[in-house]
Design a protein around this motif. Structure first.
Motif: not given
Length: 397
Positions: A132, A134-136, A149, A196, A200-202, A216
């Motif tokens: 995973g 950086n996705k949000a 992202d 998230i 993902g993570q942010y 995530a």
């Protein structure tokens, strides 16, 4: 024990030809050995036993307990435990061992390399399942959404004189410097939600300066500006909080019918719906856990687990935030718990075939590795095997 005596004993031990007296002498010697010497043995004797296929470490519980204690000590120092596969030096880190098979660290273990595992047969598929990142998605008060992202760095939105920015390092920042302070509780609150996805993570900096790392499959709902006498947010999933101090406005996190209340502190909350309990682990400051009519205070190094009631236990707090620091940390966890972590981070589905092991696994593996690295490390214990079909991981005994 000198080098020659050690070599002789380990060879006998590998072939199960040692005497009880020799075993007792070895245990006495190992008990007095510093951690660095234990680590040296891991590297030195790994190749010696690669041909072993059937060994029963349970016959030697003293050695098993000693190796496990050494690994726990190294984990408390926040250093990854490295278990290197035989003749596979291109693998960066292999740090997963079943508690029942921790003798692998001295090379005395079942390593079934004869015949290829199903995972290797589908390695090309496994390599496509990347870790995973950086996705949000940010949902603003008016319902509009911003995919963080892919959003450009700089100003993203302005709400109630609060600037919402994406920083150079990618984190989301709520800048309240342009807003006049107001503590009127009847002021209308406008809420944003950062969501998230799996894989993902942010990181987000809230209007009061509180920093939050989200794992995530998590989300955080929070006001665009904190007003009144409290700072209230709602969490789903897992988050690590570094709360800005403000004695006049307690900070409260609502998660799974539980409230975590603080003034200014560092803590981790794990509250996934598919886990048995909601766990709050404190690293700094103090925290009040409220669930129904029950309340408990915890101090740094303690974890509150909420299910039917509230249980408090001493823990290695660093293990709870290993995810935030880029690692999987398995602390005597069963395969089901581990695979839930794998499913969230790699965005895969998990399926079980047959009766899987109930043993606990111990170790640390970087989350930056492809899924094949994590699964291969688990397979090296000899307790579990995997097959990958598209984005489905099949777990087998």
């Amino acid at each position: 024990m000198d080098q020659r005596a050690l070599d002789t004993f380990l060879k006998k031990f590998a072939e199960n030809q040692h005497t009880e007296q020799e075993h007792e002498r070895f245990i006495t010697w190992l008990n007095a050995l510093p951690e660095k010497e234990v680590e040296r043995l891991l590297d030195q004797y790994g190749d010696l036993f690669r041909a072993l296929s059937d060994h029963e470490p349970a016959k030697h519980p003293e050695l098993l307990n000693k190796i496990e204690a050494k690994i726990d000590t190294m984990e408390l120092d926040n250093e990854p435990v490295h278990i290197k596969p035989i003749r596979r030096s291109h693998k960066k880190y292999f740090a997963v061992a079943a508690a029942i098979l921790l003798l692998v660290t001295i090379g005395v273990i079942t390593r079934k390399f004869a015949g290829k595992h199903d995972l290797y047969a589908t390695n090309a598929i496994a390599q496509k399942i990347i870790p995973g990142g950086n996705k949000a998605v940010l949902t603003l008060a008016d319902g509009s959404q911003i995919i963080l992202d892919s959003a450009k760095r700089g100003l993203l939105a302005s709400q109630q004189n609060i600037s919402v920015k994406k920083a150079t390092d990618g984190q989301l920042i709520y800048d309240a410097s342009g807003q006049k302070q107001s503590n009127q509780s009847n002021d209308q609150l406008a809420y944003n939600t950062i969501s998230i996805p799996k894989g993902g993570q942010y990181q987000v900096v809230l209007p009061d300066g509180t920093k939050v790392w989200l794992n995530a499959a998590s989300s955080l709902k929070f006001p665009v500006a904190f007003k009144g006498k409290e700072r209230n947010v709602e969490l789903s999933g897992e988050g690590y909080f570094e709360v800005a101090k403000n004695k006049a406005m307690p900070f409260r996190v609502a998660v799974n019918h539980t409230t975590v209340e603080v003034l200014g502190t560092h803590f981790n909350i794990m509250g996934y719906g598919d886990e048995a309990s909601t766990n709050t682990t404190l690293l700094e400051g103090s925290v009040k856990i409220i669930s129904g009519d029950k309340q408990k205070l915890i101090i740094p190094g303690e974890q509150a687990r909420v299910s039917d009631g509230i249980e408090v236990a001493k823990v290695n707090a660093a293990q709870a935030i290993a995810w935030k620091n880029g690692n999987f940390n398995f602390a005597h966890e069963n395969i089901e718990t581990i695979m839930r972590k794998v499913a969230r981070w790699y965005d895969v589905n998990i399926q079980y075939q047959g009766t899987t092991t109930h043993e606990g696994f111990v170790g640390t593996v970087p989350r930056s590795e492809n899924i094949s690295e994590v699964l291969n490390a688990l397979e090296l214990t000899g307790l579990v095997h995997f097959k990958i079909v598209e984005r489905r991981v099949i777990v087998m005994p």
